[in-house]
Design an enzyme around this catalytic site. Structure first.
Site, mmCIF file in Angstrom:
data_model
loop_
_atom_site.group_PDB
_atom_site.id
_atom_site.type_symbol
_atom_site.label_atom_id
_atom_site.label_comp_id
_atom_site.label_asym_id
_atom_site.label_seq_id
_atom_site.Cartn_x
_atom_site.Cartn_y
_atom_site.Cartn_z
ATOM 1 C CG HIS A 1 2.619 30.355 -47.173
ATOM 2 N ND1 HIS A 1 3.974 30.499 -46.451
ATOM 3 C CD2 HIS A 1 3.224 29.761 -48.387
ATOM 4 C CE1 HIS A 1 5.033 30.067 -46.640
ATOM 5 N NE2 HIS A 1 4.574 29.087 -47.930
ATOM 6 C CD GLU B 1 -0.615 32.591 -43.492
ATOM 7 O OE1 GLU B 1 -0.300 32.368 -41.760
ATOM 8 O OE2 GLU B 1 -0.288 31.867 -44.430
ATOM 9 C CB CYS C 1 6.695 32.122 -42.801
ATOM 10 S SG CYS C 1 5.912 31.955 -43.703
ATOM 11 C CB CYS D 1 2.448 34.454 -44.173
ATOM 12 S SG CYS D 1 2.562 33.684 -45.404
ATOM 13 C CB SER E 1 -2.677 -10.427 -54.970
ATOM 14 O OG SER E 1 -1.672 -9.621 -55.965
ATOM 15 C CG ASP F 1 2.262 -7.220 -58.206
ATOM 16 O OD1 ASP F 1 1.765 -8.830 -58.612
ATOM 17 O OD2 ASP F 1 1.720 -7.414 -57.039
ATOM 18 C CB SER G 1 18.983 -6.808 -49.602
ATOM 19 O OG SER G 1 18.541 -7.186 -49.974
ATOM 20 N N PRO H 1 3.951 -9.562 -47.423
ATOM 21 C CG PRO H 1 3.640 -11.496 -47.352
ATOM 22 C CD PRO H 1 4.035 -10.657 -48.176
#
Length: 366
Positions: A55, A57, A80, A89, A173, A205, A230, A300
């Site tokens: 970490h 420290e 922590c 730490c 696009s 795509d 789905s 969309p």
């Protein structure tokens, strides 16, 4: 709120800047920076780079060596106090003889949540907190969302023309925006724990949803790939199923699940209303999987569902300087929005030019 000096603010700012070095690699841990100061001079500094490694420290203490004794530690997040992938730490700061610890904010993780500060206090170390807390909260927005709300921060990315089109009516696009904007999206992906799209985008795509820039991916971490499907229409030959890492498919009907699981996907059923996937349940599941930041790149229909259900925390819109006309697809499909009162108010927090394009970052006004 404790009083802080200008020099203390400068040292915490340095710690916050160091924390940003973990933007692409610290996930799922929070980005944390630490600066050790003695007699007005920096004697050690560090940041958390990779989950499972030292970490911030510890890095700072290693850099300071014996100079850590009697120093003040500036840390962006409460140290922590528990054994996780690494030792506490707070214990390391105590053992090193740190005189004072100044913290930007406490860690709401139940494993910490004040215990680190209490351990330091019990050892006779002065602890002050709240310095640059608002700035650090923005830095840790995804982590805080997961811990406090049980779901990731959701950022919706959209590329559009000046007249709000994301594609021509036949789906064309590529490319609406320029190279600098597309490179910026790569950075967004690299800073996210997961990238999510809908099955419509996959069928149109065949995206990989990966980070392609090796300079952003030097630790080899790819974001989790998430597809809302789905009815499980995902092709068994979809590019993302053949890539390293995990692809999650959220569905409302598992009838094709076995074949897709053989192809490499993990299939989760979270049925919602009208045969659709339960979006809130998806976000809760991603939170359990320690996803801090979710980037949504979708058409969309899905974007409109996320908007209508109030599930977007940040909108990132890349606007290209051209018109695409009336035979196009808009940013959102929002059935039932027919009155001005239905509109979603936004608060724009940033405007940045990227080549010829404009990146607009906005938050829901409420």
């Amino acid at each position: 709120m404790p009083e802080f000096t200008n020099s203390e603010s400068a040292f915490m700012q340095r710690a916050a800047d160091l924390a940003k070095n973990g933007l692409f690699s610290a996930h799922p841990n929070p980005m944390v920076g630490c600066v050790l100061v003695k007699n007005g001079a920096v004697v050690g500094e560090g940041w958390h780079e990779v989950a499972g490694e030292a970490h911030a420290e510890i890095r700072a203490l290693e850099a300071a060596g014996d100079n850590a004794r009697g120093a003040t530690a500036f840390v962006t997040l409460e140290p922590c106090s528990h054994h996780g992938r690494t030792p506490p730490c707070s214990d390391a700061l105590i053992a090193a003889g740190i005189r004072e610890v100044i913290i930007a904010r406490g860690d709401p993780n139940p494993k910490v949540d004040g215990k680190g500060m209490q351990a330091l206090n019990d050892a006779g170390i002065t602890v002050r907190s709240g310095l640059l807390s608002d700035q650090v909260d923005q830095l840790l927005a995804g982590f805080l969302s997961r811990i406090l709300r049980g779901r990731p921060r959701v950022r919706l990315k959209i590329a559009c023309s000046l007249d709000g089109a994301i594609a021509m009516s036949d789906g064309q696009s590529h490319w609406i925006t320029g190279e600098q904007a597309r490179d910026d999206v790569q950075r967004l992906r690299a800073s996210s724990g997961a990238v999510m799209t809908g099955i419509g985008t996959v069928l149109a795509d065949n995206p990989a949803l990966t980070v392609r820039d090796a300079t952003l991916n030097r630790h080899g971490r790819q974001p989790l790939r998430v597809v809302l499907d789905s009815e499980l229409r995902m092709p068994l030959t979809a590019e993302m199923l053949g890539l390293p890492g995990k692809t999650l498919l959220y569905c409302s009907d598992r009838r094709r699940a076995a074949a897709l699981e053989v192809a490499g996907a993990e299939v989760i059923c979270v049925a919602g209303a009208h045969g659709l996937v339960d979006l809130a349940a998806v976000l809760r599941d991603l939170g359990k999987r320690e996803i801090n930041d979710l980037l949504v790149e979708a058409g969309p229909a899905l974007a409109g569902q996320m908007l209508a259900q109030g599930l977007v925390d940040e909108f990132i819109i890349y606007q290209a300087p051209h018109f695409m006309g009336s035979e196009t697809l808009g940013m959102f499909k929002t059935p039932g929005w027919s009155q001005l009162v239905d509109r979603q108010a936004l608060r724009i927090v940033d405007r940045t030019e990227l080549g010829d394009d404009l990146r607009i970052t906005a938050l829901p006004a409420n």
